[in-house]
Design an enzyme around this catalytic site. Structure first.
Site, mmCIF file in Angstrom:
data_model
loop_
_atom_site.group_PDB
_atom_site.id
_atom_site.type_symbol
_atom_site.label_atom_id
_atom_site.label_comp_id
_atom_site.label_asym_id
_atom_site.label_seq_id
_atom_site.Cartn_x
_atom_site.Cartn_y
_atom_site.Cartn_z
ATOM 1 N N CYS A 1 0.853 -1.196 0.000
ATOM 2 C CA CYS A 1 0.000 0.000 0.000
ATOM 3 C C CYS A 1 0.888 1.244 0.000
ATOM 4 O O CYS A 1 1.707 1.388 -0.886
ATOM 5 C CB CYS A 1 -0.971 -0.031 1.180
ATOM 6 S SG CYS A 1 -2.101 -1.449 1.173
ATOM 7 N N ASP B 1 -8.618 -1.653 -7.530
ATOM 8 C CA ASP B 1 -7.922 -0.668 -6.699
ATOM 9 C C ASP B 1 -8.212 0.730 -7.229
ATOM 10 O O ASP B 1 -7.664 1.143 -8.253
ATOM 11 C CB ASP B 1 -6.411 -0.944 -6.714
ATOM 12 C CG ASP B 1 -5.660 -0.159 -5.654
ATOM 13 O OD1 ASP B 1 -6.217 0.821 -5.130
ATOM 14 O OD2 ASP B 1 -4.513 -0.528 -5.348
ATOM 15 N N HIS C 1 -7.125 -3.716 -3.210
ATOM 16 C CA HIS C 1 -6.089 -2.964 -2.513
ATOM 17 C C HIS C 1 -5.908 -3.583 -1.117
ATOM 18 O O HIS C 1 -6.863 -3.681 -0.351
ATOM 19 C CB HIS C 1 -6.525 -1.497 -2.397
ATOM 20 C CG HIS C 1 -5.505 -0.610 -1.786
ATOM 21 N ND1 HIS C 1 -4.451 -0.074 -2.515
ATOM 22 C CD2 HIS C 1 -5.363 -0.145 -0.528
ATOM 23 C CE1 HIS C 1 -3.719 0.679 -1.715
ATOM 24 N NE2 HIS C 1 -4.249 0.657 -0.507
#
Length: 251
Positions: free
Chosen positions: A134, A189, A221
């Site tokens: 991330c 995402d 994500h």
């Protein structure tokens, strides 16, 4: 995999002290160093387990709390399992610390983390690897660009905003890196659209960067994070395969 030792420690930085977690094979020998960048949720049991797993493949792995300016980990209270309903409150509390971590501060910290690894008897001489998840994926790529003489391989998994209009967008900096780069994008995402992926790949191609950029179909994500609703075991296994292949080749 070998048995590993994990421990918490503090890393001096130009701006204070970053708490961190270190894992390494329990054989007393030096191993290639890895700087692992956390996701926004930070140091917690699941991330420590990920770190130990990577260390078990023969690496000395350092995971700093990159939000140390906002407090020691956990920077905010986290449930054992992070469900979508928890996210608004968590990110409301995390947002000030995340916004305060400018690229300049993050890369100044990165120098301190790399210096610590270079000085450790648990780390072999030679290139260091970096990987991130991330927000950590962005930091891994920035670190490879900022310290090209020290990073031999960099991986970014389910990172967002790798290609933006900002002058210091990661895709504009990646050409400074001499490392081999790997990108594992989640196809669900909203922080990394197909257009951003295309912009990233065009920039890397134009700069002649050695890289692989892959789309993990059906993944969200955060697909590697086992304590979240985004976890995807198939995508996570693919992440491990590609990460270990990259580090095995370049470190």
């Amino acid at each position: 995999m070998t048995s590993v030792h994990g421990a918490s420690l503090d890393i001096p930085t130009p701006d204070g002290v970053a708490d961190a977690y270190l894992a390494h094979p329990d054989d007393g020998k030096p191993h290639p160093g890895v700087l692992l960048y956390m996701d926004a949720f930070g140091l917690r049991p699941s991330l420590e387990e990920l770190t130990r797993r990577l260390a078990g493949h023969g690496y000395t792995v350092l995971v700093p709390n990159v939000l140390y300016r906002a407090g020691r980990a956990p920077v905010v209270d986290l449930p054992d399992f992070i469900a979508p309903s928890h996210l608004p409150e968590i990110f409301e509390n995390l947002s000030p610390g995340m916004q305060a971590l400018t690229p300049e501060l993050a890369m100044r910290d990165a120098g301190a983390y790399l210096d610590w690894l270079a000085a450790s008897p648990l780390v072999t001489d030679g290139p260091v690897g970096t990987t991130g998840y991330c927000m950590g994926g962005v930091l891994a790529i920035r670190t490879a660009a900022a310290y090209p003489d020290r990073i031999g391989a960099a991986a970014s998994f389910h990172a967002g905003r790798l290609a933006t209009d900002a002058e210091d967008s990661p895709h504009r900096l990646a050409g400074r890196s001499t490392a081999e780069l790997y990108f594992g994008h989640a196809d669900h995402d909203h922080l990394m659209s197909p257009e951003q992926i295309a912009s990233l790949e065009r920039a890397l191609d134009a700069e002649g960067v050695s890289y692989r950029s892959e789309l993990y179909e059906g993944a969200q994500h955060g697909y590697t994070q086992t304590d979240t609703a985004a976890y995807n075991s198939v995508a996570d296994q693919r992440h491990w395969h590609n990460l270990l292949e990259l580090f095995g080749r370049r470190l």
